[in-house]
Design a protein around this motif. Structure first.
Motif, PDB file in Angstrom:
ATOM      1  N   SER A 130     -17.533 -24.075   0.199  1.00 30.64           N
ATOM      2  CA  SER A 130     -17.411 -24.357   1.631  1.00 30.64           C
ATOM      3  C   SER A 130     -18.781 -24.528   2.272  1.00 30.64           C
ATOM      4  O   SER A 130     -18.982 -25.414   3.116  1.00 30.64           O
ATOM      5  CB  SER A 130     -16.645 -23.221   2.328  1.00 30.64           C
ATOM      6  OG  SER A 130     -15.328 -23.133   1.831  1.00 30.64           O
ATOM      7  N   GLY A 131     -19.726 -23.678   1.876  1.00 27.21           N
ATOM      8  CA  GLY A 131     -21.075 -23.810   2.400  1.00 27.21           C
ATOM      9  C   GLY A 131     -21.710 -25.128   2.032  1.00 27.21           C
ATOM     10  O   GLY A 131     -22.370 -25.782   2.858  1.00 27.21           O
ATOM     11  N   ALA A 132     -21.504 -25.542   0.764  1.00 28.01           N
ATOM     12  CA  ALA A 132     -22.061 -26.827   0.317  1.00 28.01           C
ATOM     13  C   ALA A 132     -21.442 -27.988   1.085  1.00 28.01           C
ATOM     14  O   ALA A 132     -22.140 -28.930   1.492  1.00 28.01           O
ATOM     15  CB  ALA A 132     -21.834 -26.992  -1.187  1.00 28.01           C
ATOM     16  N   MET A 133     -20.144 -27.932   1.303  1.00 26.05           N
ATOM     17  CA  MET A 133     -19.473 -29.005   2.031  1.00 26.05           C
ATOM     18  C   MET A 133     -19.972 -29.077   3.470  1.00 26.05           C
ATOM     19  O   MET A 133     -20.210 -30.172   4.008  1.00 26.05           O
ATOM     20  CB  MET A 133     -17.960 -28.788   2.003  1.00 26.05           C
ATOM     21  CG  MET A 133     -17.171 -29.896   2.679  1.00 26.05           C
ATOM     22  SD  MET A 133     -17.370 -31.516   1.883  1.00 26.05           S
ATOM     23  CE  MET A 133     -16.278 -31.309   0.473  1.00 26.05           C
ATOM     24  N   GLN A 134     -20.160 -27.930   4.112  1.00 20.31           N
ATOM     25  CA  GLN A 134     -20.662 -27.938   5.484  1.00 20.31           C
ATOM     26  C   GLN A 134     -22.097 -28.450   5.561  1.00 20.31           C
ATOM     27  O   GLN A 134     -22.484 -29.096   6.539  1.00 20.31           O
ATOM     28  CB  GLN A 134     -20.563 -26.533   6.093  1.00 20.31           C
ATOM     29  CG  GLN A 134     -19.146 -26.110   6.422  1.00 20.31           C
ATOM     30  CD  GLN A 134     -18.428 -27.105   7.324  1.00 20.31           C
ATOM     31  OE1 GLN A 134     -18.980 -27.581   8.314  1.00 20.31           O
ATOM     32  NE2 GLN A 134     -17.184 -27.437   6.973  1.00 20.31           N
ATOM     33  N   SER A 135     -22.885 -28.182   4.531  1.00 18.81           N
ATOM     34  CA  SER A 135     -24.249 -28.717   4.504  1.00 18.81           C
ATOM     35  C   SER A 135     -24.227 -30.235   4.442  1.00 18.81           C
ATOM     36  O   SER A 135     -24.992 -30.918   5.139  1.00 18.81           O
ATOM     37  CB  SER A 135     -25.016 -28.144   3.298  1.00 18.81           C
ATOM     38  OG  SER A 135     -25.226 -26.754   3.441  1.00 18.81           O
ATOM     39  N   VAL A 136     -23.348 -30.774   3.617  1.00 15.72           N
ATOM     40  CA  VAL A 136     -23.221 -32.235   3.507  1.00 15.72           C
ATOM     41  C   VAL A 136     -22.749 -32.822   4.829  1.00 15.72           C
ATOM     42  O   VAL A 136     -23.287 -33.829   5.310  1.00 15.72           O
ATOM     43  CB  VAL A 136     -22.247 -32.598   2.364  1.00 15.72           C
ATOM     44  CG1 VAL A 136     -21.912 -34.086   2.394  1.00 15.72           C
ATOM     45  CG2 VAL A 136     -22.837 -32.217   1.016  1.00 15.72           C
ATOM     46  N   LEU A 137     -21.737 -32.209   5.428  1.00 13.20           N
ATOM     47  CA  LEU A 137     -21.206 -32.718   6.697  1.00 13.20           C
ATOM     48  C   LEU A 137     -22.239 -32.631   7.818  1.00 13.20           C
ATOM     49  O   LEU A 137     -22.382 -33.557   8.622  1.00 13.20           O
ATOM     50  CB  LEU A 137     -19.947 -31.934   7.084  1.00 13.20           C
ATOM     51  CG  LEU A 137     -18.692 -32.285   6.290  1.00 13.20           C
ATOM     52  CD1 LEU A 137     -17.598 -31.253   6.519  1.00 13.20           C
ATOM     53  CD2 LEU A 137     -18.191 -33.675   6.649  1.00 13.20           C
ATOM     54  N   HIS A 138     -22.963 -31.527   7.864  1.00 10.00           N
ATOM     55  CA  HIS A 138     -23.975 -31.388   8.903  1.00 10.00           C
ATOM     56  C   HIS A 138     -25.049 -32.453   8.748  1.00 10.00           C
ATOM     57  O   HIS A 138     -25.516 -33.050   9.743  1.00 10.00           O
ATOM     58  CB  HIS A 138     -24.601 -29.989   8.851  1.00 10.00           C
ATOM     59  CG  HIS A 138     -25.493 -29.680  10.008  1.00 10.00           C
ATOM     60  ND1 HIS A 138     -26.825 -30.053  10.039  1.00 10.00           N
ATOM     61  CD2 HIS A 138     -25.253 -29.049  11.182  1.00 10.00           C
ATOM     62  CE1 HIS A 138     -27.357 -29.658  11.174  1.00 10.00           C
ATOM     63  NE2 HIS A 138     -26.430 -29.039  11.893  1.00 10.00           N
ATOM     64  N   ALA A 139     -25.458 -32.727   7.498  1.00  7.66           N
ATOM     65  CA  ALA A 139     -26.477 -33.753   7.260  1.00  7.66           C
ATOM     66  C   ALA A 139     -25.985 -35.129   7.693  1.00  7.66           C
ATOM     67  O   ALA A 139     -26.736 -35.916   8.275  1.00  7.66           O
ATOM     68  CB  ALA A 139     -26.865 -33.759   5.779  1.00  7.66           C
ATOM     69  N   ARG A 140     -24.727 -35.411   7.416  1.00  6.76           N
ATOM     70  CA  ARG A 140     -24.174 -36.703   7.820  1.00  6.76           C
ATOM     71  C   ARG A 140     -24.089 -36.816   9.345  1.00  6.76           C
ATOM     72  O   ARG A 140     -24.384 -37.861   9.920  1.00  6.76           O
ATOM     73  CB  ARG A 140     -22.789 -36.912   7.202  1.00  6.76           C
ATOM     74  CG  ARG A 140     -22.791 -37.160   5.703  1.00  6.76           C
ATOM     75  CD  ARG A 140     -21.395 -37.559   5.224  1.00  6.76           C
ATOM     76  NE  ARG A 140     -20.951 -38.826   5.805  1.00  6.76           N
ATOM     77  CZ  ARG A 140     -21.227 -40.022   5.307  1.00  6.76           C
ATOM     78  NH1 ARG A 140     -21.966 -40.137   4.204  1.00  6.76           N
ATOM     79  NH2 ARG A 140     -20.762 -41.115   5.892  1.00  6.76           N
ATOM     80  N   ARG A 141     -23.671 -35.744   9.989  1.00  7.07           N
ATOM     81  CA  ARG A 141     -23.483 -35.797  11.438  1.00  7.07           C
ATOM     82  C   ARG A 141     -24.803 -35.895  12.197  1.00  7.07           C
ATOM     83  O   ARG A 141     -24.825 -36.352  13.350  1.00  7.07           O
ATOM     84  CB  ARG A 141     -22.699 -34.563  11.896  1.00  7.07           C
ATOM     85  CG  ARG A 141     -21.233 -34.611  11.481  1.00  7.07           C
ATOM     86  CD  ARG A 141     -20.549 -33.276  11.617  1.00  7.07           C
ATOM     87  NE  ARG A 141     -19.133 -33.355  11.235  1.00  7.07           N
ATOM     88  CZ  ARG A 141     -18.405 -32.332  10.812  1.00  7.07           C
ATOM     89  NH1 ARG A 141     -18.967 -31.127  10.713  1.00  7.07           N
ATOM     90  NH2 ARG A 141     -17.135 -32.490  10.477  1.00  7.07           N
ATOM     91  N   THR A 142     -25.878 -35.442  11.583  1.00  5.72           N
ATOM     92  CA  THR A 142     -27.181 -35.503  12.250  1.00  5.72           C
ATOM     93  C   THR A 142     -28.085 -36.579  11.666  1.00  5.72           C
ATOM     94  O   THR A 142     -29.270 -36.642  12.010  1.00  5.72           O
ATOM     95  CB  THR A 142     -27.890 -34.137  12.149  1.00  5.72           C
ATOM     96  OG1 THR A 142     -28.014 -33.762  10.767  1.00  5.72           O
ATOM     97  CG2 THR A 142     -27.116 -33.070  12.907  1.00  5.72           C
ATOM     98  N   ASP A 143     -27.554 -37.415  10.799  1.00  5.44           N
ATOM     99  CA  ASP A 143     -28.338 -38.510  10.222  1.00  5.44           C
ATOM    100  C   ASP A 143     -28.935 -39.366  11.354  1.00  5.44           C
ATOM    101  O   ASP A 143     -28.213 -39.758  12.274  1.00  5.44           O
ATOM    102  CB  ASP A 143     -27.428 -39.367   9.336  1.00  5.44           C
ATOM    103  CG  ASP A 143     -28.194 -40.403   8.514  1.00  5.44           C
ATOM    104  OD1 ASP A 143     -28.917 -41.217   9.120  1.00  5.44           O
ATOM    105  OD2 ASP A 143     -28.049 -40.393   7.286  1.00  5.44           O
TER     106      ASP A 143
END
Length: 490
Positions: free
Chosen positions: A44-57
């Motif tokens: 879950s932590g890894a998935m949120q890291s990916v999502l956060h990176a995408r949302r702030t790209d």
């Protein structure tokens, strides 16, 4: 490809990954082996890291800026509004904090469930303290000098302010207390008698889900400790729970979650995997589950029909006729559990949680003092003492997974449901004739057309106003409750 098209192509991938993250949570509640919690926390932590990176790209901001000069449809403008709001929120929360919250709440859920089962609040307290600290940190980052609780509330009900909700809730409280006392002083409602085999309950629950319009080809019904709905678009799943001596727990939890699920399943297919492809807020979401469960599912007309279905499923269950059954379904009685509370007392449960979690986030209440504060407030509001932690502050999953700001949307949803029910009755004058035959389509079609299909196209309050033709307030809900329950108390 226009800048808007490029942005939407990127956003669809982000939305798809977000759905995968949601599926991880669904699996954790229903299928995941208990020993897998530490690994799921990392996932879950890894998935949120990916999502956060995408949302702030940085490209998101560039596409947004460029797309603002393009000619867009109403839906296109709404897509930009949601993406902009998401970007601004994501930019305020450090990526490391988002990942830490995801990891901790994934672990906390299992710790809470074990503490609840064992009646051991002390084993949950250290985890709760960490979750509260993380959410306070997030709230501070989001608020940017403003009200920390409002910053969290905005995640679930965009644009809402705690002070405004408090004013509406305060206006409701005296009437709810007076009505509760009047009904409890009246005749004792009849009680059902079992047995109610879990398999028979689940069979009837599946039938009810389909009756209310839930598409099982795009969903499924499972069991969980805490009933919930998960997903959107073409994959919307719900859960319920069974109790050997209380079939209403299973049946009405199912109908409640079907309201959530039908909202998601009914959103315009053109919005699939976009910011408009989910319910616009938790308050509007809760309005759908509330009106399905209460104004429709607990109405005299529908319970007349349901009585026959119950007889077919369980035989003689101690209720003589449809009138007694209606009283049993809508019984007011002493109890501790929010999800099992009647329509009158339910909102008193929410007001308790609303006040306590605001104090937790502000720092006025320490997690170590939460159990005592809960028990004191509960006895003051309900007139009797909490008997065990699982009937008190350990009963809900929300705080273990950090959903601060979520609880008030339940009462806001009830308030919206009262408004929508008034408008529905005006639009379908013969509604009770349909409900008495177990025919829900006239009601669910109206809700689909006026609320559900729009997804996130309109802002929450504007959507309800548009559907009802008047500004939402607590008045329709209170009038409905007064008429219904004064009749039951007579």
């Amino acid at each position: 490809m226009s800048n808007f098209d490029a942005l939407m192509a990127y956003q669809r991938e982000t939305e798809a990954l977000s759905q995968v993250a949601g599926r991880l949570s669904w699996d954790q509640e229903t299928m995941m082996p208990r020993g897998a919690a530490p690994q799921r926390s990392e996932e879950s932590g890894a998935m949120q890291s990916v999502l956060h990176a995408r949302r702030t790209d940085p490209r998101v901001a560039e596409w947004l800026h460029a797309a603002e000069s393009e000619t867009l449809s109403q839906a296109g403008e709404a897509q930009l509004r949601h993406i902009r709001r998401g970007l601004e929120r994501a930019q305020k929360v450090p990526a490391d904090l988002a990942a830490r919250i995801a990891r901790k709440t994934a672990l906390a859920q299992g710790i809470w469930a074990e503490a609840r089962t064992e009646e051991d609040p002390a084993s949950f307290l250290p985890t709760l303290e960490e979750v509260v600290a993380l959410r306070r940190e997030e709230a501070s980052a989001l608020a940017d000098g403003g009200d920390a609780y409002d910053a969290l509330l905005d995640d679930y009900e965009p644009g809402a302010k705690a002070a405004e909700l408090e004013a509406m809730f305060t206006a409701m409280r005296p009437g709810l207390v007076t009505l509760r006392e009047a009904v409890l002083a009246g005749p004792t409602p009849p009680a059902v008698t079992g047995p109610f085999p879990p398999q028979a309950q689940m069979k009837l629950a599946r039938m009810l889900a389909k009756t209310f319009g839930y598409d099982m080809t795009r969903g499924r019904l499972d069991k969980a400790v805490h009933p919930f709905s998960s997903g959107s678009g073409l994959d919307v799943r719900i859960t319920t729970r069974t109790s050997d001596d209380d079939p209403f727990n299973c049946l009405y939890s199912t109908v409640h979650e079907v309201g959530h699920a039908c909202y998601e399943q009914s959103i315009d297919g053109a919005y699939l995997l976009t910011p408009l492809g989910s319910g616009v807020s938790m308050g509007v979401h809760e309005s759908q589950s509330c009106i399905y469960e209460n104004q429709l599912g607990r109405s005299r007309a529908f319970t007349d029909w349901l009585y026959g279905e119950m007889r077919d499923a369980f035989g003689d269950f101690g209720i003589a006729d449809e009138g007694e059954f209606y009283r049993a379904v809508n019984a007011l009685q002493r109890g501790f559990i929010r999800t099992e509370a009647d329509e009158v007392q339910y909102n008193l449960h929410i007001l308790l949680r609303f006040d306590l979690e605001r104090a937790l986030i502000s720092g006025d209440l320490a997690p170590a003092d939460l159990e005592e504060a809960w028990n004191t407030r509960f006895e003051a509001d309900f007139g009797y003492a909490v008997d065990k932690p699982s009937n008190g502050f350990l009963q809900d999953v929300h705080w273990s997974v950090g959903l601060f700001g979520y609880f008030p949307t339940y009462t806001l949803g009830n308030l919206y449901a009262g408004c929508l029910h008034r408008a529905l009755r005006e639009a379908v004058p013969s509604l009770d004739d349909y409900l008495a035959q177990g025919e829900l389509a006239p009601a669910t079609d109206w809700l689909r057309e006026n609320v559900q299909q729009h997804g996130g196209l309109y802002e929450p309050r504007a959507l309800v106003t548009r559907a009802c033709g008047f500004e939402p307030s607590e008045a329709p809900l209170m009038a409905y409750l007064k008429e219904k329950f004064e009749g039951l108390a007579a």
